[in-house]
Write a protein that holds these residues in place. Structure first.
Motif, PDB file in Angstrom:
ATOM      1  N   SER A  51       0.861  -1.178   0.000  1.00 42.20           N
ATOM      2  CA  SER A  51       0.000   0.000   0.000  1.00 42.20           C
ATOM      3  C   SER A  51       0.897   1.228   0.000  1.00 42.20           C
ATOM      4  O   SER A  51       2.011   1.194   0.525  1.00 42.20           O
ATOM      5  N   GLU A  52       0.377   2.304  -0.567  1.00 44.06           N
ATOM      6  CA  GLU A  52       1.129   3.549  -0.566  1.00 44.06           C
ATOM      7  C   GLU A  52       0.211   4.687  -0.154  1.00 44.06           C
ATOM      8  O   GLU A  52      -1.001   4.619  -0.335  1.00 44.06           O
ATOM      9  N   PRO A  54       0.760   8.527  -0.828  1.00 45.28           N
ATOM     10  CA  PRO A  54       1.498   9.722  -1.256  1.00 45.28           C
ATOM     11  C   PRO A  54       0.895  10.981  -0.646  1.00 45.28           C
ATOM     12  O   PRO A  54      -0.323  11.055  -0.447  1.00 45.28           O
ATOM     13  N   PRO A  60       0.953   8.686  -7.345  1.00 35.75           N
ATOM     14  CA  PRO A  60       1.131   7.301  -6.886  1.00 35.75           C
ATOM     15  C   PRO A  60       2.377   6.666  -7.506  1.00 35.75           C
ATOM     16  O   PRO A  60       2.704   6.933  -8.667  1.00 35.75           O
ATOM     17  N   GLY A  63       0.001   2.449  -7.220  1.00 35.86           N
ATOM     18  CA  GLY A  63      -1.460   2.349  -7.216  1.00 35.86           C
ATOM     19  C   GLY A  63      -1.992   1.193  -6.397  1.00 35.86           C
ATOM     20  O   GLY A  63      -1.245   0.354  -5.902  1.00 35.86           O
TER      21      GLY A  63
END
Length: 164
Positions: A51-52, A54, A60, A63
């Motif tokens: 998971s990210e 930003p 991203p 994604g």
């Protein structure tokens, strides 16, 4: 005070030039002299759903739904990126890589989950305070943070997930 046609024309040129330096696809500044790389590597023994998060207008990296297979790595070219990356049962990694090669990063160095994680800057020569952070396999842990952007000349920030 009225604005002349020449002043309006100059203003339009300045706004268009500033807009051209922004990438519509990434939302990030692209006037970099050199792009930087964020590399994520999986050595933890199983596939990882990453998971990210930003922030600060960062686009991203990968994604939603991104799975990094065991024994592989993924590279992401950025000019500048700020946010965090996380995996189940691993400490989150928070970091910033700037367009000038400055960086800050942090990850817990008291990790006890099923997955350990480190973050390490690479560049030649690194300047400032740039230690590895986090924990790798066999209980080897390092610093937990490099706050304040006192690490410079970073070409790549490498995040590696390990089995304990």
């Amino acid at each position: 005070m009225a604005i002349s046609k020449a002043q309006v024309a100059v203003l339009v040129v300045v706004v268009m030039a500033a807009t051209a330096m922004m990438s519509p696809a990434s939302g990030a500044y692209t006037g970099c002299g050199q792009t930087r790389k964020v590399t994520v590597q999986n050595l933890c023994g199983h596939d990882l759903a990453l998971s990210e998060f930003p922030v600060a207008n960062s686009a991203p990296l990968f994604g939603p739904g991104f799975v990094l297979r065991h024994g592989t790595h993924a590279e992401f070219q950025v000019c500048s990126w700020t946010g965090s990356v996380s995996a189940p049962e691993a400490a989150p990694v928070e970091f910033h890589v700037g367009p000038d090669g400055g960086a800050w990063y942090q990850v817990s160095n008291t990790q006890g989950g099923r997955v350990r994680v480190t973050v390490t800057p690479h560049g030649y020569p690194l300047q400032g305070h740039c230690p590895a952070a986090g924990c790798r396999d066999h209980g080897q842990c390092f610093a937990h943070a490099v706050p304040g952007g006192n690490c410079h000349n970073v070409d790549e920030l490498k995040i590696i997930y390990y089995a304990p």
